[in-house]
Enzyme design. Structure first.
Site, short mmCIF file in Angstrom:
data_model
loop_
_atom_site.label_atom_id
_atom_site.label_comp_id
_atom_site.label_asym_id
_atom_site.label_seq_id
_atom_site.Cartn_x
_atom_site.Cartn_y
_atom_site.Cartn_z
N GLU A 263 -10.08 -2.86 -1.44
CA GLU A 263 -9.13 -3.45 -2.39
C GLU A 263 -9.44 -4.93 -2.61
O GLU A 263 -9.79 -5.65 -1.69
CB GLU A 263 -7.71 -3.30 -1.84
CG GLU A 263 -6.62 -3.86 -2.75
CD GLU A 263 -5.26 -3.81 -2.11
OE1 GLU A 263 -4.26 -3.94 -2.84
OE2 GLU A 263 -5.17 -3.61 -0.87
N LYS A 320 -3.25 0.45 -10.25
CA LYS A 320 -2.24 0.83 -9.26
C LYS A 320 -0.88 0.96 -9.94
O LYS A 320 -0.44 0.06 -10.66
CB LYS A 320 -2.19 -0.24 -8.16
CG LYS A 320 -1.23 0.07 -7.01
CD LYS A 320 -1.29 -1.03 -5.96
CE LYS A 320 -0.38 -0.73 -4.78
NZ LYS A 320 -0.43 -1.82 -3.77
N CYS A 374 -4.08 0.92 -1.38
CA CYS A 374 -3.27 0.40 -0.30
C CYS A 374 -1.98 1.18 -0.10
O CYS A 374 -1.96 2.28 0.41
CB CYS A 374 -3.00 -1.09 -0.54
SG CYS A 374 -2.23 -1.94 0.88
#
Length: 495
Positions: A263, A320, A374
């Site tokens: 990430e 995301k 994440c």
């Protein structure tokens, strides 16, 4: 005064029992202790005479549990101690006490429904954990099922998911209280405690994973959070990842087909940092590269994963969609921005915006993959929301935020849960954390240690058949809980 002292003593005991339950979670991994603590909590709940005392008992038990299990939450505030260190204890206490409200409500509801029995508490606690996973965008971290990834009981995730495993564990805890009683209740207690002990002590039983012909390289640059965005050190980590990407294969000699950077792997937002992508593709040679980046579009920012072609051009992008409240965005940020309040990461022009939802990335011969950035790997229902079943899962993460102990290990446990629930392999690349290849039964087949720079070349396991939970999700269990609680309410009304 004696009654007041007794009430305080009960709350202190409940908090200590809750703290003991936290030993079930990583890094301790003692699920038997967690089960025993829940059994004691059920016994204490059965002794409460009022709904109010039951609510306070459950809240104290939950506060102790979350204080211990989530102690890593102070780590982000210790990155810059002079500015944010003072917030750390408040963040932990408020988080633990707030999450414990769900358990306090469950204990209160069970006491209201029970009329002297404790079995409704298993239903109420399981329902509270399901609600905790969904409401206010959800935060199911440290759910009891998370402690079971290394034992046979954890394999139940493939059939009933995390909330079903929670319910089974809680039912066994309720039965286990019967050990201290007489008559049939004692036999039920022996059975419940024995069944739980067996499943919590036995190692997982699962077939050997079938391996594909494809190899993946997981890059772990080990950039401390305090240094990751330092402009004087950013190039150090960038070149370190280039070197790891271009390094010859491990002893197996099989060149990787796909290379995964973690990430926010580069400190430059796209499209302004596109020139940094060309050396990445060159270092990868014939392998495809996917990496985490920040990108901007129309004054909005996205936490993204992109796929590169051999010339370093972006061919696929995933944004995301499940963002971290107060970390990646401020709730109601757009509304507040309209009246001039630009607080912590408002979505309108100063923070992250959410992507449209789960999407698949196509990696050719490897098949399609569901990307998880994440925090997204924490939510079983998000993974179940993929538009179609992928061949594997990819998680990229920056676990430097989570400290050097419990946080990254618990995050890895949740990644393993998602693999078990779906019957899919999961490739996990962490900036610093635990980069790992996980097979469809949640076993780690290759990994890099915590806080270590390097790479791991791992063969990609093939997917297992779609699990029952992958086909049904949480709806059947939600209906079962509703029916069970309705039956308890009807029984109370009749009595």
């Amino acid at each position: 005064m004696t009654t007041l002292q007794g009430a305080w003593r009960n709350l202190i005991v409940a908090a200590l029992v809750g703290a003991a339950a936290g030993f079930g979670q990583a890094p301790y991994d003692l699920p038997v202790v967690l089960f025993a603590a829940f059994a004691v909590a059920f016994w204490l709940a059965g002794r409460q005479q009022t709904v109010r005392s039951a609510a306070l008992l459950g809240w104290a038990f939950g506060t102790g549990y979350f204080l211990h299990s989530l102690h890593w939450i102070v780590s982000p505030f210790l990155v810059d101690v002079p500015r944010h260190g003072w917030m750390a204890p408040f963040a932990l206490v408020f988080m633990a006490a707030g999450l414990a409200l769900f358990w306090g409500a469950a204990f209160a509801g069970a006491r209201y429904l029970s009329r002297g029995t404790i079995w409704p508490l298993a239903l109420c606690l399981a329902a509270a954990e399901m609600i905790r996973a969904y409401i206010f965008t959800g935060f199911p971290w440290a759910t009891p099922a998370q402690a079971l990834v290394d034992v046979a009981a954890g394999q139940g995730l493939a059939f009933v998911g995390p909330h079903g495993v929670n319910l089974a564990l809680l039912i066994c805890a309720a039965l286990g209280v019967g050990i201290f009683r007489t008559g049939p209740a004692r036999y039920a207690g022996v059975f419940g405690a024995g069944a739980a002990a067996a499943l919590l002590l036995m190692p997982p039983f699962a077939p050997t994973a079938q391996m594909t012909e494809h190899s993946l390289r997981l890059i772990q640059p080990n950039a401390p959070q305090k240094d990751k965005w330092d402009p004087h050190k950013a190039y150090t980590f960038y070149y370190r990842q280039l070197e790891l990407t271009a390094a010859p294969p491990h002893a197996s000699g099989q060149a990787p087909d796909l290379i995964i950077w973690p990430e926010t792997a580069i400190p430059w937002a796209l499209p302004y940092g596109e020139e940094a992508l060309v050396p990445i593709a060159e270092a990868a040679g014939q392998a495809t590269v996917t990496l985490g980046v920040q990108r901007t579009r129309d004054l909005r920012f996205f936490n993204s994963m992109v796929v590169l072609d051999p010339k370093g051009a972006v061919t696929q992008t995933y944004d995301k969609h499940h963002l971290v409240p107060f970390g990646e965005y401020m709730p109601f940020g757009d509304l507040l921005a309209r009246i001039g309040i630009h607080g912590l990461a408002p979505q309108n022009g100063a923070g992250f915006s959410a992507g449209p939802g789960p999407e698949l990335l196509d990696f050719g011969a490897l098949g399609q993959a569901l990307p998880l950035i994440c925090y997204e790997a924490v939510f079983a229902h998000d993974v179940n929301g993929a538009p179609q079943r992928p061949a594997f899962l990819i998680q990229i993460t920056n676990d430097a935020w989570f400290g050097k102990g419990a946080g990254p290990k618990q995050h890895l446990a949740q990644a393993r849960m998602r693999a078990m629930e779906q019957g899919l392999p999961l490739a996990r690349a962490a900036n610093t954390g635990i980069s790992a290849m996980i097979d469809p039964w949640g076993r780690v087949t290759a990994s890099l240690p915590l806080n270590t720079a390097g790479f791991v070349d791992a063969v990609l396991p093939g997917p297992a058949p779609a699990t029952l939970y992958a086909r049904t999700g949480d709806l059947p269990l939600a209906l079962l809980l509703i029916l069970g609680l309705a039956a308890a309410a009807l029984g109370r009304r009749r009595s």
